[in-house]
Every structure is written in C-alpha cells, then in structure tokens.
Design a protein around this motif. Structure first.
Motif, short mmCIF file in Angstrom:
data_model
loop_
_atom_site.label_atom_id
_atom_site.label_comp_id
_atom_site.label_asym_id
_atom_site.label_seq_id
_atom_site.Cartn_x
_atom_site.Cartn_y
_atom_site.Cartn_z
N ARG A 367 -42.85 42.62 4.22
CA ARG A 367 -43.52 41.98 4.80
C ARG A 367 -43.85 42.07 7.17
NH1 ARG A 367 -43.62 35.89 2.17
NH2 ARG A 367 -43.99 36.93 -0.23
N GLU A 369 -44.37 40.90 9.62
CA GLU A 369 -43.73 39.10 10.07
C GLU A 369 -42.69 39.64 11.13
OE1 GLU A 369 -43.88 36.51 6.26
OE2 GLU A 369 -42.79 37.09 6.82
N HIS A 375 -35.83 35.50 9.38
CA HIS A 375 -36.44 36.99 8.44
C HIS A 375 -36.12 38.07 9.08
CE1 HIS A 375 -37.87 33.17 7.32
NE2 HIS A 375 -38.90 33.42 7.11
N GLU A 383 -39.10 36.50 -9.31
CA GLU A 383 -39.47 36.31 -9.34
C GLU A 383 -39.78 36.10 -11.20
OE1 GLU A 383 -44.16 37.42 -9.31
OE2 GLU A 383 -43.35 36.97 -7.65
N ILE A 409 -28.35 23.84 -8.63
CA ILE A 409 -28.94 23.04 -8.04
C ILE A 409 -29.67 21.86 -9.20
CG2 ILE A 409 -30.95 22.86 -6.90
CD1 ILE A 409 -30.03 25.59 -5.65
N GLU A 440 -35.77 24.33 0.97
CA GLU A 440 -36.89 24.67 0.42
C GLU A 440 -35.97 26.32 -0.04
OE1 GLU A 440 -41.07 28.07 0.82
OE2 GLU A 440 -40.00 26.94 2.47
N VAL A 441 -36.71 26.48 -1.38
CA VAL A 441 -35.79 27.12 -2.54
C VAL A 441 -36.46 27.59 -3.28
CG1 VAL A 441 -33.68 25.36 -2.58
CG2 VAL A 441 -35.51 25.36 -4.23
N ASN A 443 -41.07 28.87 -4.76
CA ASN A 443 -42.61 28.54 -4.33
C ASN A 443 -42.97 28.70 -5.98
OD1 ASN A 443 -45.48 29.30 -4.51
ND2 ASN A 443 -45.25 29.10 -1.97
N SER A 444 -43.49 27.97 -6.58
CA SER A 444 -44.23 28.48 -7.78
C SER A 444 -45.41 28.08 -8.21
CB SER A 444 -43.41 27.24 -8.55
OG SER A 444 -43.82 26.26 -8.35
N ALA A 465 -45.06 30.81 -12.73
CA ALA A 465 -44.83 31.56 -12.71
C ALA A 465 -43.57 30.89 -10.76
CB ALA A 465 -45.42 33.15 -11.83
N GLY A 467 -41.08 32.54 -7.31
CA GLY A 467 -40.88 32.75 -6.82
C GLY A 467 -39.27 32.30 -5.44
N LEU A 468 -38.99 33.27 -5.29
CA LEU A 468 -37.22 32.52 -3.78
C LEU A 468 -37.32 34.15 -3.89
CD1 LEU A 468 -34.35 31.38 -5.76
CD2 LEU A 468 -36.30 32.22 -6.80
N SER A 469 -36.20 34.02 -2.61
CA SER A 469 -35.96 35.17 -2.10
C SER A 469 -34.12 35.33 -2.55
CB SER A 469 -35.62 35.20 -0.11
OG SER A 469 -34.87 33.83 -0.57
N ARG A 472 -31.72 34.16 1.14
CA ARG A 472 -31.37 33.12 1.59
C ARG A 472 -30.43 32.21 0.69
NH1 ARG A 472 -31.15 31.44 5.20
NH2 ARG A 472 -32.01 28.61 4.77
N PRO A 473 -30.03 32.20 -0.67
CA PRO A 473 -29.00 32.01 -1.08
C PRO A 473 -27.57 32.72 -0.91
CG PRO A 473 -30.27 33.36 -2.61
CD PRO A 473 -31.71 33.12 -1.60
N ILE A 476 -26.41 31.52 1.95
CA ILE A 476 -25.45 29.95 2.57
C ILE A 476 -24.13 30.07 1.47
CG2 ILE A 476 -26.04 27.91 1.14
CD1 ILE A 476 -29.19 27.83 1.52
O1 FB9 Z 1 -35.66 31.32 -0.94
C1 FB9 Z 1 -35.41 30.90 -0.52
N1 FB9 Z 1 -35.49 29.63 -0.11
C2 FB9 Z 1 -34.26 29.53 -0.95
C3 FB9 Z 1 -33.71 29.90 -1.88
C4 FB9 Z 1 -32.70 29.51 -2.73
C5 FB9 Z 1 -31.34 28.86 -1.85
O2 FB9 Z 1 -30.76 28.85 -2.83
C6 FB9 Z 1 -29.75 28.11 -1.79
C7 FB9 Z 1 -28.27 28.35 -3.02
C8 FB9 Z 1 -29.49 26.93 -2.96
C9 FB9 Z 1 -32.00 28.47 -0.55
C10 FB9 Z 1 -32.71 28.64 -0.21
N2 FB9 Z 1 -37.11 30.23 0.52
C11 FB9 Z 1 -37.88 31.39 -0.08
C12 FB9 Z 1 -37.45 29.14 0.91
C13 FB9 Z 1 -37.41 29.33 2.37
O3 FB9 Z 1 -36.57 30.37 2.50
C14 FB9 Z 1 -38.74 30.14 2.44
O4 FB9 Z 1 -39.10 30.31 4.30
C15 FB9 Z 1 -38.56 31.66 3.23
N3 FB9 Z 1 -39.25 32.54 2.07
C16 FB9 Z 1 -39.74 33.61 1.71
C17 FB9 Z 1 -41.02 34.28 1.82
O5 FB9 Z 1 -41.04 33.71 3.36
C18 FB9 Z 1 -42.09 34.22 3.64
C19 FB9 Z 1 -38.62 32.88 1.44
C20 FB9 Z 1 -39.02 33.72 0.63
C21 FB9 Z 1 -40.02 33.68 -0.77
C22 FB9 Z 1 -41.27 32.81 -0.71
C23 FB9 Z 1 -42.15 32.77 -1.56
C24 FB9 Z 1 -41.98 33.12 -3.04
C25 FB9 Z 1 -41.07 34.06 -2.91
C26 FB9 Z 1 -39.64 34.42 -1.71
C27 FB9 Z 1 -42.87 33.31 -4.35
C28 FB9 Z 1 -43.49 33.07 -5.28
C29 FB9 Z 1 -44.20 32.69 -6.31
C30 FB9 Z 1 -45.07 31.66 -6.74
C31 FB9 Z 1 -45.85 31.84 -7.34
C32 FB9 Z 1 -46.32 32.08 -8.02
C33 FB9 Z 1 -44.95 33.77 -7.90
C34 FB9 Z 1 -43.88 34.16 -7.22
#
Ligand code: FB9
Length: 506
Positions: A367, A369, A375, A383, A409, A440-441, A443-444, A465, A467-469, A472-473, A476
């Motif tokens: 991205r 960004e 970031h 996903e 979690i 925020e962990v 999106n879905s 569906a 998604g997450l990154s 981030r985990p 942490i």
């Molecule tokens: O990972 C994120 N947060 C996160 C996840 C796990 C976690 O674990 C800890 C051990 C306990 C901690 C934090 N996020 C998603 C949330 C934020 O960090 C966010 O600020 C940043 N996001 C990224 C995108 O940034 C632009 C993380 C990334 C992200 C966001 C959305 C999706 C995937 C990655 C998605 C999706 C999606 C939605 C619908 C259908 C299919 C896919």
C-alpha cells in the motif's frame, strides 16, 4: 601458560600488597585487557586437590573505576603540549600571528586561550601590532595543561586536580570511561612455577603414555557450547506458521498467493470496488509500469463485472458510471490478498456443483501509504474466507470468536465498518490485558452479491471473510514498538537469532 601470565606471577612474587591490574599493565607495559585476560587464566589455573578444593594461586578482587581517556585533541596536547603553551613559545620565538596560525592544528584555539589568559597580547606600540608575550606569559614556565594530560594518559588521574579535570571536560579533551579493574595479590597457594595444565588429550600423549605425568585442565561444565551455526526463523515467519497452524486445524485450505503483481480487475473490479474509489489512486496503490497491463480475463465474467459496475443487476443499482476496461487491465502490486480470494471464489463458482469451501491466505500486500512507526509500504495480510449456503453475520461472529480464541483472545467486540466488497462489515476489537485497552485486531464482512453473483456462485451461497495483519500480532508478541525494528534493513539480526519460540495462545 602464556608468557604474560608468567611475567605477572614474577611481578606478584615480589609484592606483598595487592596491586591493581592497571598498575600491572603499566609495569609490564602491556594492554590492560591482555593483563585482565592473564589474571583470569591464572585464576582458573590452580589445580583441584584430592578433596576437590581448587588451589588458590592468586586472590583477585574486582573494582569498578572511572577513568578518563583522551579524545583526539587531548592526545594532541599530551603529545605536543597545550595549544596556548605552544603559541606562547612561538610568540616568545618572535613568530608572527600568520605563522602561528599556520603553525599547527588548534593554533587558533591556542591563540584565543593564550590571549584570554593574558599570556600574550598585541603590541599596540609596535607597527602592525605584532603579538608579544606579557610579563605573566614570560613567567609561565610549565605547561600545566599539557603535563596534566600526559599524566592522565599515563593513567595517573589522581595527579590531576578537580578544577583542571573540570576544564578538560569543558574543553572536550577527555572522555569518561567506566572500567573494571582487578586488585591482585598472592593466593594461599601462590607459586611462580605453574606448569601448564593440558587442555587436550592427544594421540601422541596416549601412544607415549606421556599423559601419566601431565596435569590436565578440569572440564568446565559451565562453559557455554559454541552456538550451532544454524538458520533462524524471523519472528514474522514464526507467527505466520502459528496462524497457518490455526487455520489448518480449523479445516481451511491455503490459497496460492505467489503473485505480488495483480491486475486491477481481480484486486478491485471483481471485488465491486468502484473505479473512482480513492484506494485505486496512486496515493494508495503502486501501479506497475512494465508490464503495465494484464491481458487475459474470463471474457464473459469481465462483461458481467462491467455490467454490475456500470448498470448494476442482481438487485443492485451498481455505480451507474462508465466502466473502463483500460482501467481494469492496469497492473498493480496487490493491496490485499482479498484479490486472491476473488480468484479462488471465481474458480469455485466455475465448478459444476458448488461445494462449501474454507480458504486462508497469509502473504505480502503493498500500500502506497504514508509510513509511520507501525506502517510500512508493505505488510503481510492474513485472510480467512468461508463460502457456504446461507451464511450470516452470526456465522461470521461465531467463526471470528473461534479463530481469535485459538490466539488466546477471548474478549471480542465488533464495530460496524465499511468495505466496498462486504456488506455488512465489522471491525474486530479485542481487550488486550497487557496493554489494558481495546485493540483493533482486524476487519471482516459478508461479501456483496455484486461480487459473488457475477462470478456465477449460486444465489443462496454467501461468503464471509475477515482479515488482519501478521506484523501487528508479531510486534505485540515480541514487544516491538517500531515496525522498523521488526522488518527491513535496520533489523538487528541478533534479535532474529535470539528471539524466543512463538506460542500465540500462551
Ligand atoms: O491486524 C490488525 N490488528 C491486530 C491484529 C492482531 C493482533 O494480535 C494481538 C496478539 C493480540 C493485534 C493487532 N489490524 C489490521 C488492525 C489495525 O492494526 C489496523 O490499524 C491496521 N490494519 C492493516 C491495514 O492497515 C491499512 C491491520 C491490517 C489489515 C486491515 C484489514 C484487513 C487486513 C489487514 C482486512 C480485511 C478483510 C475484510 C473483509 C473481508 C476480507 C478481508
């Protein structure tokens, strides 16, 4: 036993008082560290007598000491005398200001200092106001600064008065250094004739029975083994395999994500992302210049995508905008692995008989960004996709609980959100005990019919569906605050080699 150890024992033999390793180094004209090494090896030398008591050759006490090291300018003065004293000498020798300035480095400093200390002055009476030594200057016999720095360099800091030291610090001539020194004295079993204890039992000793009269070093079972030269998994890869394990345990199949370059069609249009959507601008997306365009698309499916965007259908109004094929052909670096999900769902739809499916992907997305501490221009997206008959938001919430529970979690909250390709959509939050806040962990959402039906999926099939990154985990888990300490050229490989195994659920 090294010759230095021998010389050290000889020196000790003549002393009845403890001597510091610094003085020993000066006496033996050896580097302090080498002397410390010899002291340590002598400490380990005394053999162990029959009842396991080690003979004490030397007594050693450790002390922390602050000493001063001369910085370059300090060394210059210790070698050639203080700048002001040298200038004074040159003035006395009748040198002109120009000659002096070219005389030696720091001459300008010396000039200012000698003038400031009224050692020299400009002779207003003489033409050209040459420099001349003052009465005070002529009385300066010794170069106190120079001599003091010499003494300091010789390690005898005690000989330098407090205010001179203060001046040295102010003039940045010295640096403070904390060193460990050792006070050494003869031990109860002190002797100078120490035979070298053998460290190896060689074939030759065995063949000639020479080992019988040899003394062998004891095994040091405390010694750390040499770390095996091995490969190390980057923390991200460890966490990735933890997530992979979780998905596989939940019966998901991994999607092939080995194509970072994607067409705008699969990354955006197939996901019903309007061609005017800001995410499709260069601000957010990396466009590929060569090959700039993708060529092959399933023609009939492309037409259905064109239609749902431009005119709608399947109960949707669509975007009622022009839909450009040129736009859809543009190659980009994929901005999400949801592009791969689109390909997989389209392929699933081509099956004669629909079969429910559970897919997951963990791979890089890009991205364009603005970068900050959490970031980078790329991250790993995780996903999960579930396609089945009549799936609802309830199923999505259920599977999110199941998924995050495996991460340890349990407390989740869901906040309505918006994605062009899912309706309804939810951001997922979890309460993080350590951080004492809701994080925020992910999106879905539930993929829109405008995305699924043009693919050819049956009406009553819905796809949920999330998604997450991965970063981030991992940050942490490994307590990393700045993403650049985890990813990129600034990563200290030590961290990669030393980081502990990863157990997400622990
Ligand atoms: O990972 C994120 N947060 C996160 C996840 C796990 C976690 O674990 C800890 C051990 C306990 C901690 C934090 N996020 C998603 C949330 C934020 O960090 C966010 O600020 C940043 N996001 C990224 C995108 O940034 C632009 C993380 C990334 C992200 C966001 C959305 C999706 C995937 C990655 C998605 C999706 C999606 C939605 C619908 C259908 C299919 C896919």
């Amino acid at each position: 036993m090294s010759d230095l150890s021998h010389r050290l024992l000889e020196t000790l033999a003549g002393l009845n008082v403890p001597v510091s390793s610094i003085d020993l180094a000066n006496q033996l004209k050896e580097d302090h560290q080498r002397v410390v090494g010899a002291i340590k090896s002598l400490q380990g030398l005394g053999e162990v007598d029959v009842n396991g008591v080690r003979r004490v050759l030397i007594e050693v006490q450790q002390q922390q000491k602050t000493d001063w090291v001369l910085r370059d300018e300090g060394q210059e003065i210790a070698r050639h005398g203080s700048h002001e004293f040298r200038v004074l000498r040159m003035v006395v020798d009748g040198k002109s200001k120009e000659e002096i300035e070219k005389g030696f480095p720091f001459a300008d400093v010396g000039l200012k200092k000698a003038l400031a200390q009224k050692w020299i002055e400009y002779d207003k009476a003489a033409p050209g106001n040459p420099l001349k030594a003052t009465k005070k200057g002529l009385e300066v016999a010794v170069d106190e600064v120079g001599d003091s720095l010499k003494r300091l360099e010789a390690g005898d800091s005690a000989a330098v008065s407090e205010n001179v030291m203060k001046d040295f610090k102010k003039r940045n001539l010295v640096d403070k250094r904390d060193i460990t020194i050792f006070l050494v004295s003869k031990g109860p079993d002190f002797t100078t004739n120490v035979s070298k204890a053998e460290a190896d039992l060689t074939v030759e000793m065995l063949t000639k029975d020479a080992w019988k009269e040899k003394k062998f070093k004891d095994y040091n079972f405390e010694a750390l083994g040499a770390p095996p030269a091995a490969g190390y998994f980057h923390p991200l890869m460890k966490v990735r395999s933890e997530f992979r394990q979780i998905f596989l345990e939940m019966g998901f199949v991994e999607m092939p994500t080995n194509n970072f370059v994607e067409s705008s069609f699969w990354n955006f249009d197939a996901l019903f992302v309007p061609q005017q959507h800001p995410a499709r601008d260069v601000q957010d997306t990396f466009f590929v210049s060569d090959p700039a365009e993708a060529t092959s698309f399933p023609p009939d499916y492309l037409e259905r995508v064109r239609t749902v965007h431009s005119k709608g259908g399947y109960g949707s109004a669509g975007y009622n905008t022009e839909w450009s094929e040129a736009e859809t052909r543009k190659n980009i670096l994929r901005t999400h692995t949801t592009a791969v999900s689109a390909r997989m769902l389209y392929k699933l739809a081509q099956q004669k008989e629909f079969t429910p499916a559970k897919y997951f992907s963990i791979d890089r997305v890009f991205r364009n960004e603005n970068l900050d501490a959490t970031h980078l221009a790329e991250f790993h997206q995780i996903e999960g996709v579930v396609a089945d008959y009549d799936l609802s938001l309830g199923h999505l919430i259920g599977i999110l609980h199941a998924f995050f529970n495996k991460l340890g979690i349990t407390k989740l909250r869901f906040k309505p959100a918006y994605n062009p390709y899912t309706e309804p959509s939810m951001e997922v939050f979890s309460y993080h005990e350590g951080l004492k806040k809701w994080v925020e962990v992910g999106n879905s959402g539930v993929f829109r019919p405008e995305m699924l039906l043009p693919m050819g999926l049956p009406e009553n099939v819905s796809v949920i569906a999330w998604g997450l990154s991965l970063e981030r985990p991992t940050m942490i888990k490994y307590g990393v605050d700045n993403i650049r300490d985890l990813v990129g050229h600034k990563v200290d490989l030590q961290m990669v080699q030393a980081n502990p195994i990863c157990r997400l659920d622990k």
